[in-house]
Design a protein around this motif. Structure first.
Motif, PDB file in Angstrom:
ATOM      1  N   ASP A 449      12.897 122.622  49.004  1.00  0.00           N
ATOM      2  CA  ASP A 449      13.060 121.607  48.257  1.00  0.00           C
ATOM      3  C   ASP A 449      13.018 121.008  47.205  1.00  0.00           C
ATOM      4  OD1 ASP A 449      14.305 122.308  51.230  1.00  0.00           O
ATOM      5  OD2 ASP A 449      13.239 121.167  52.172  1.00  0.00           O
ATOM      6  N   VAL A 450      12.194 121.459  46.618  1.00  0.00           N
ATOM      7  CA  VAL A 450      11.604 120.551  45.037  1.00  0.00           C
ATOM      8  C   VAL A 450      12.653 120.760  43.879  1.00  0.00           C
ATOM      9  CG1 VAL A 450       9.884 120.259  43.493  1.00  0.00           C
ATOM     10  CG2 VAL A 450       9.436 121.042  45.785  1.00  0.00           C
ATOM     11  N   LEU A 451      12.860 119.575  43.781  1.00  0.00           N
ATOM     12  CA  LEU A 451      14.004 119.892  42.517  1.00  0.00           C
ATOM     13  C   LEU A 451      13.918 118.553  41.236  1.00  0.00           C
ATOM     14  CD1 LEU A 451      17.463 119.578  44.320  1.00  0.00           C
ATOM     15  CD2 LEU A 451      16.325 122.104  43.826  1.00  0.00           C
ATOM     16  N   VAL A 452      14.116 119.459  40.360  1.00  0.00           N
ATOM     17  CA  VAL A 452      13.306 118.453  38.980  1.00  0.00           C
ATOM     18  C   VAL A 452      14.382 118.668  37.786  1.00  0.00           C
ATOM     19  CG1 VAL A 452      11.464 118.214  37.187  1.00  0.00           C
ATOM     20  CG2 VAL A 452      11.113 118.046  39.718  1.00  0.00           C
ATOM     21  N   SER A 453      14.560 117.581  36.635  1.00  0.00           N
ATOM     22  CA  SER A 453      15.413 118.143  36.085  1.00  0.00           C
ATOM     23  C   SER A 453      14.820 118.135  34.552  1.00  0.00           C
ATOM     24  CB  SER A 453      16.409 116.050  35.599  1.00  0.00           C
ATOM     25  OG  SER A 453      15.206 115.578  34.973  1.00  0.00           O
ATOM     26  N   PRO A 454      14.787 118.789  33.957  1.00  0.00           N
ATOM     27  CA  PRO A 454      14.482 119.207  32.627  1.00  0.00           C
ATOM     28  C   PRO A 454      13.471 117.671  31.203  1.00  0.00           C
ATOM     29  CG  PRO A 454      15.852 120.436  32.691  1.00  0.00           C
ATOM     30  CD  PRO A 454      16.224 119.787  33.856  1.00  0.00           C
ATOM     31  N   LEU A 455      15.009 116.515  32.098  1.00  0.00           N
ATOM     32  CA  LEU A 455      14.841 115.588  30.816  1.00  0.00           C
ATOM     33  C   LEU A 455      13.668 114.927  32.113  1.00  0.00           C
ATOM     34  CD1 LEU A 455      15.433 113.201  29.558  1.00  0.00           C
ATOM     35  CD2 LEU A 455      17.075 112.309  31.038  1.00  0.00           C
ATOM     36  N   GLN A 456      13.434 114.615  33.761  1.00  0.00           N
ATOM     37  CA  GLN A 456      12.410 114.231  34.557  1.00  0.00           C
ATOM     38  C   GLN A 456      11.050 115.253  34.321  1.00  0.00           C
ATOM     39  OE1 GLN A 456      14.072 114.865  38.109  1.00  0.00           O
ATOM     40  NE2 GLN A 456      13.773 112.771  38.766  1.00  0.00           N
ATOM     41  N   ALA A 457      11.358 116.384  33.453  1.00  0.00           N
ATOM     42  CA  ALA A 457       9.354 116.974  34.191  1.00  0.00           C
ATOM     43  C   ALA A 457       9.743 116.991  32.299  1.00  0.00           C
ATOM     44  CB  ALA A 457      10.510 118.919  33.674  1.00  0.00           C
ATOM     45  N   ALA A 458       9.952 116.816  30.714  1.00  0.00           N
ATOM     46  CA  ALA A 458       9.777 116.302  29.427  1.00  0.00           C
ATOM     47  C   ALA A 458       9.353 114.222  30.072  1.00  0.00           C
ATOM     48  CB  ALA A 458      10.622 116.089  28.393  1.00  0.00           C
TER      49      ALA A 458
END
Length: 596
Positions: A449-458
């Protein structure tokens, strides 16, 4: 005597007529000269009403505020020169000169031009038939048009909202008509006439989030005033009308570097990333240097049902092994792995269908080596020692499951974000931590169920580089009047996380492990980069159009000696065994940044 009385009556009659005529002339003079703008108790504007019946105008500039990059270079509001045709009387020879001469100058289809030119009931601007935007003229074209003996052809300065070479389109967004939103949010502007229900307002991106500041003080237009026979009125024929306000329109100063933004977009295209995004953050303060999304879109042609204008850099998707960075931090923080401890990977975890990506397994390896090699089996074993609650807590302390971009807290209208539609992401479905072992070990490898946005990842990378202190990325730095004076500024700030960040010791260890990913792990192709870089790869299993597919990720920083940038790249819905487009794009973006 009779004649004298008759002459006296005639004289008095003439005098009365003279007095009446003088009064009428005086009244007419008063109306025409003094009281023309507010005649009678009903405040009737005679000049305004008479002229309005014969005024035809073209909007040259909406008066809407514009965006600039961090160096003041325009991102919107391209000044162009365009051809305007006014409906004036012309001789047959003049019409023939226009019909035969203009198409070759404009490079236009003769029949399309003839249709445009032959119906000049009102002034019209020569525009692109697809986008409806004015066609820019070169100096050579302007000189050739000036030599034609045709009245009523004028070259005028106008503004294209989005330039032909526009960048950061997903971030900037677009404008459109939205009567319901105008009625709900801008009642005051409606009442005073600065907006109408048909006005074009921000519909997406910064155009939407910064709408209040972008509304101008009035449009600039050119009008033609004619008499009943369509002849220009002397002294009133063509008039430029613009708002007399030295402060508007406002200018939105962004953190974007236009050169980097353009380069990143070009790299995504070259890498063949049909769907995906890239984010470049300043490692010092998390300012957005570039944010690109694919597929591309045309802000002048928004088609219902086509979501290509959506900014994928703000959309949360499955991160795959990138999430192992969070698991590593949680394990180090909780001390569940002993220094120098080794693990065995035979290629299969033995339950829940979990296997390692390397057929036959990695054999014996340390936790650091497991991170570099992205070993699923070792991370599943480590997750057996961690609770779901501790994993979720660590993720939140690192800025995940949060709206991390620059925003103000509040519900509804009281809450405001610079980033339109930024998604918070999640660790567990329903946001409640699960202690089910099967769910936990699938979560540990960035699936389930893990979801991450590219903005959050950077921003996760920036957080680690700051010793565990979570920054809040911004893309708008300030808003200024035309005079240059600041209306409002948006200072650098930390994100409002639910608890203190992780320790600097843990953060430093994880960033050093990212270097091993490049030196000896899944990121070895990046050893060819011009900078010494570090990062973490990710391959998330998904489906696209009913077929098995993967999201390819790479997040990292560079140069390692003195980090300047944090970068996240994701290529969505790629073939399972296809070339890694994300790693290729990451390397080329880092090489681009090295040249800046």
């Amino acid at each position: 005597m009779h004649n004298m009385r008759q002459q006296r009556r005639i004289w008095f009659g003439l005098l009365a007529i003279t007095v009446v005529m003088a009064a009428l002339i005086g009244r007419l003079g008063w109306i025409q000269v003094i009281d023309a703008g507010s005649f009678s108790r009903r405040e009737i504007d005679l000049i305004g009403n008479s002229v309005a019946q014969r005024e035809y105008g073209i909007e040259l500039d909406s008066g809407r505020g514009h965006f600039v990059d961090r160096s003041g270079r325009p991102l919107t509001g391209e000044q162009v020169k365009a051809l305007v045709v006014f409906p004036v009387k012309r001789t047959e020879e003049e019409n023939e000169a226009a019909l035969n001469g203009i198409p070759s100058i404009l490079g236009a289809d003769r029949e399309v031009w003839r249709e445009f030119y032959s119906r000049p009931a009102v002034p019209k601007m020569w525009s692109d038939p697809v986008t409806g935007q004015p066609v820019p003229l070169s100096d050579g074209q302007i000189n050739r048009i000036a030599k034609l003996p045709v009245p009523g052809l004028e070259v005028m300065h106008t503004v294209r909202r989005y330039p032909a070479d526009a960048v950061a389109k997903h971030l900037i967004g677009f404008i459109g008509e939205n009567p319901e939103r105008i009625g709900a949010l801008y009642a005051k502007q409606l009442s005073r006439g600065s907006l109408s229900l048909s006005s074009r307002i921000g519909a997406a991106g910064l155009e939407k989030t910064m709408e209040t500041y972008l509304q101008g003080a009035g449009k600039t237009s050119v009008s033609l005033f004619t008499d009943g026979l369509n002849r220009p009125l002397a002294g009133l024929d063509v008039r430029l009308i613009r708002p007399n306000n030295p402060y508007y329109p406002l200018q939105i100063g962004t953190t974007i570097d236009r050169d980097v933004q353009e380069g990143v977009e070009r790299i995504l295209e070259k890498a063949g990333i049909a769907s995906g995004s890239a984010v470049v953050l300043d490692a010092d303060n998390a300012d957005v240097i570039a944010m690109a999304s694919r597929p591309d879109f045309d802000p002048y042609r928004i088609v219902s049902g086509d979501a290509s204008w959506g900014n994928k850099a703000l959309k949360a998707v499955t991160p795959g092994s990138v999430f192992k960075t969070v698991v590593a931090a949680a394990a180090l923080e909780e001390g569940v792995v002993q220094p120098g401890e080794t693990f065995e990977c035979s290629g299969s975890f033995g339950k829940y269908g979990l296997k390692c990506w390397l057929h036959g397994g990695h054999g014996t390896l340390t936790f650091e080596e497991a991170y570099a090699q992205s070993c699923n089996v070792v991370f599943a074993k480590v997750m057996q020692r961690l609770s779901g609650a501790k994993l979720q807590e660590t993720a939140q302390r690192l800025g995940l499951e949060l709206q991390v971009g620059w925003h103000t807290e509040g519900k509804g209208a009281s809450g405001w974000s610079q980033f339109d539609g930024e998604e918070r992401g999640q660790i567990f479905d329903g946001r409640k931590p699960s202690e089910d072992e099967g769910i936990r070990v699938q979560t540990a490898i960035g699936q389930r169920d893990v979801l991450v946005s590219p903005l959050q990842a950077a921003n996760l990378v920036v957080t680690l580089l700051h010793g565990g202190e979570v920054q809040s990325p911004r893309v708008v730095r300030d808003i200024r009047f035309r005079t240059g004076a600041i209306v409002q500024s948006f200072p650098e700030r930390n994100a409002e996380v639910l608890a203190d960040g992780i320790s600097k010791r843990t953060a430093d260890k994880v960033t050093s492990w990212m270097r091993q990913v490049v030196l000896s792990g899944t990121g070895t192709p990046l050893k060819q980069a011009k900078w010494n870089v570090a990062g973490k790869s990710g391959t998330a299993q998904t489906t696209a159009a009913g077929q098995a597919a993967v999201h390819q990720w790479f997040v990292g920083y560079g140069p390692i000696e003195r980090p300047k940038y944090a970068v996240a790249v994701v290529a969505l819905n790629e073939p399972e065994n296809g070339a890694n487009r994300a790693i290729r794009a990451f390397r080329e973006i880092m090489d681009l940044l090295e040249r800046q």
